[in-house]
Design a protein around this motif. Structure first.
Motif, PDB file in Angstrom:
ATOM      1  N   PRO A 159      19.363 -21.210  65.178  1.00 26.04           N
ATOM      2  CA  PRO A 159      17.968 -20.887  64.836  1.00 26.04           C
ATOM      3  C   PRO A 159      16.990 -21.025  65.991  1.00 26.04           C
ATOM      4  CG  PRO A 159      18.605 -23.017  63.918  1.00 26.04           C
ATOM      5  CD  PRO A 159      19.851 -22.372  64.429  1.00 26.04           C
ATOM      6  N   VAL A 160      17.192 -22.026  66.853  1.00 30.44           N
ATOM      7  CA  VAL A 160      16.259 -22.219  67.959  1.00 30.44           C
ATOM      8  C   VAL A 160      16.389 -21.087  68.962  1.00 30.44           C
ATOM      9  CG1 VAL A 160      15.655 -23.715  69.892  1.00 30.44           C
ATOM     10  CG2 VAL A 160      16.166 -24.719  67.655  1.00 30.44           C
ATOM     11  N   GLU A 161      17.616 -20.707  69.291  1.00 28.25           N
ATOM     12  CA  GLU A 161      17.814 -19.592  70.215  1.00 28.25           C
ATOM     13  C   GLU A 161      17.255 -18.307  69.627  1.00 28.25           C
ATOM     14  OE1 GLU A 161      21.376 -17.092  72.474  1.00 28.25           O
ATOM     15  OE2 GLU A 161      21.849 -18.996  71.486  1.00 28.25           O
TER      16      GLU A 161
ATOM     17  N   VAL B 243      14.502 -21.015  61.414  1.00 28.77           N
ATOM     18  CA  VAL B 243      13.828 -20.135  62.376  1.00 28.77           C
ATOM     19  C   VAL B 243      12.317 -20.215  62.194  1.00 28.77           C
ATOM     20  CG1 VAL B 243      13.523 -17.741  63.120  1.00 28.77           C
ATOM     21  CG2 VAL B 243      15.804 -18.595  62.564  1.00 28.77           C
ATOM     22  N   ALA B 244      11.863 -20.195  60.938  1.00 28.63           N
ATOM     23  CA  ALA B 244      10.426 -20.276  60.677  1.00 28.63           C
ATOM     24  C   ALA B 244       9.840 -21.567  61.243  1.00 28.63           C
ATOM     25  CB  ALA B 244      10.163 -20.179  59.176  1.00 28.63           C
ATOM     26  N   THR B 245      10.543 -22.674  61.055  1.00 33.28           N
ATOM     27  CA  THR B 245      10.077 -23.946  61.607  1.00 33.28           C
ATOM     28  C   THR B 245       9.998 -23.890  63.132  1.00 33.28           C
ATOM     29  OG1 THR B 245      10.960 -25.205  59.741  1.00 33.28           O
ATOM     30  CG2 THR B 245      10.605 -26.401  61.809  1.00 33.28           C
ATOM     31  N   ALA B 246      11.032 -23.339  63.757  1.00 33.05           N
ATOM     32  CA  ALA B 246      11.050 -23.247  65.220  1.00 33.05           C
ATOM     33  C   ALA B 246       9.924 -22.354  65.729  1.00 33.05           C
ATOM     34  CB  ALA B 246      12.399 -22.739  65.697  1.00 33.05           C
ATOM     35  N   LEU B 247       9.636 -21.270  65.031  1.00 32.49           N
ATOM     36  CA  LEU B 247       8.542 -20.390  65.447  1.00 32.49           C
ATOM     37  C   LEU B 247       7.200 -21.103  65.337  1.00 32.49           C
ATOM     38  CD1 LEU B 247       9.696 -17.037  63.819  1.00 32.49           C
ATOM     39  CD2 LEU B 247       9.472 -17.475  66.273  1.00 32.49           C
ATOM     40  N   ARG B 248       7.010 -21.852  64.259  1.00 34.10           N
ATOM     41  CA  ARG B 248       5.743 -22.578  64.095  1.00 34.10           C
ATOM     42  C   ARG B 248       5.599 -23.642  65.175  1.00 34.10           C
ATOM     43  NH1 ARG B 248       7.532 -22.690  58.272  1.00 34.10           N
ATOM     44  NH2 ARG B 248       6.651 -20.777  57.382  1.00 34.10           N
TER      45      ARG B 248
ATOM     46  N   THR C 159       7.672 -10.707  71.718  1.00 33.19           N
ATOM     47  CA  THR C 159       6.237 -10.486  71.580  1.00 33.19           C
ATOM     48  C   THR C 159       5.489 -10.717  72.881  1.00 33.19           C
ATOM     49  OG1 THR C 159       5.656 -12.784  70.987  1.00 33.19           O
ATOM     50  CG2 THR C 159       6.405 -11.315  69.211  1.00 33.19           C
ATOM     51  N   ALA C 160       6.154 -11.291  73.863  1.00 36.15           N
ATOM     52  CA  ALA C 160       5.500 -11.587  75.137  1.00 36.15           C
ATOM     53  C   ALA C 160       5.623 -10.454  76.143  1.00 36.15           C
ATOM     54  CB  ALA C 160       6.079 -12.871  75.737  1.00 36.15           C
ATOM     55  N   GLY C 161       6.544  -9.504  75.857  1.00 36.31           N
ATOM     56  CA  GLY C 161       6.780  -8.442  76.809  1.00 36.31           C
ATOM     57  C   GLY C 161       5.801  -7.295  76.670  1.00 36.31           C
TER      58      GLY C 161
ATOM     59  N   ASP D  88      13.514 -18.342  69.872  1.00 34.73           N
ATOM     60  CA  ASP D  88      13.100 -18.071  71.252  1.00 34.73           C
ATOM     61  C   ASP D  88      13.195 -16.583  71.568  1.00 34.73           C
ATOM     62  OD1 ASP D  88      12.464 -20.686  71.887  1.00 34.73           O
ATOM     63  OD2 ASP D  88      14.447 -21.150  72.710  1.00 34.73           O
ATOM     64  N   ARG D  89      14.244 -15.934  71.090  1.00 40.23           N
ATOM     65  CA  ARG D  89      14.388 -14.487  71.323  1.00 40.23           C
ATOM     66  C   ARG D  89      13.248 -13.723  70.642  1.00 40.23           C
ATOM     67  NH1 ARG D  89      18.851 -12.002  73.462  1.00 40.23           N
ATOM     68  NH2 ARG D  89      20.175 -13.502  74.513  1.00 40.23           N
TER      69      ARG D  89
END
Length: 207
Positions: free
Chosen positions: A194-196, A20-25, A205-207, A199-200
């Protein structure tokens, strides 16, 4: 860009969040995962909080994400947003042992409540990395007088065998008055999807 502080569950480690950390970065965010002092018999909730706070360091306005038992730690940390992923929600003064009866948790009786949908090689590594949960924190009352005045999201996993979706929905509504968000996957969605999950988290944080 958001900073995510990723808090693992009982007996886990920062490794639980590595995908998840990798996907967020990769999505332009900052992510820090912590190793809570769960195998330190002297560590209380204040020590859990301090470990997360120290890992965040000078980063400002983090999004603190707590998985499973990490729901006891995440609200102790100042944040712009709290996200609970398949998490326990403590009540003021409640101990870990009290939580089970107080929430009406009845278990599922199913085998492999943690890793049933995790790829076998990742599940094997997760089991190898499991740590004891022997800290003083589990015997301490949860220290806050009320849930913090921080925006909070609850994300349940529809295939969770540890905290099944009907229980998690009720838990979020009764404890926080929240209608939970939902995604497919089991208790360890951080390893199975982890990718999904990234994304969630980013979308929150975008809302």
């Amino acid at each position: 860009m958001a900073t995510f502080a990723l808090v693992h569950g009982g007996g886990g480690s920062a490794w639980d969040w590595h995908l998840v950390a990798t996907a967020l970065r990769e999505r332009g965010h900052d992510a820090v995962a912590v190793d809570l002092p769960c195998d330190d018999a002297s560590a209380g909730w204040a020590d859990y909080r301090d470990v997360v706070t120290e890992a965040i360091g000078v980063r400002r306005d983090p999004v603190v994400v707590g998985h499973s038992l990490g729901g006891f730690t995440a609200p102790l940390v100042p944040a712009r947003l709290l996200v609970l992923v398949a998490a326990m929600i403590p009540a003021p003064g409640e101990t870990f042992a009290d939580w089970w009866a107080a929430t009406g948790y009845q278990g599922t009786g199913l085998d492999d409540v943690f890793y049933h949908d995790v790829p076998p090689e990742l599940a094997a590594e997760a089991r190898r990395r499991e740590r004891g949960e022997d800290s003083r924190a589990l015997r301490e009352p949860w220290p806050l007088a009320a849930w913090p005045d921080t925006p909070t999201r609850y994300l349940l996993c529809r295939d969770d065998r540890m905290f099944p979706a009907p229980f998690a929905r009720r838990h979020a509504r009764e404890r926080l008055g929240l209608e939970p968000d939902e995604m497919d996957g089991g208790h360890y969605a951080a390893l199975s999807r982890p990718v999904e999950l990234a994304d969630r988290l980013a979308a929150f944080t975008a809302g």
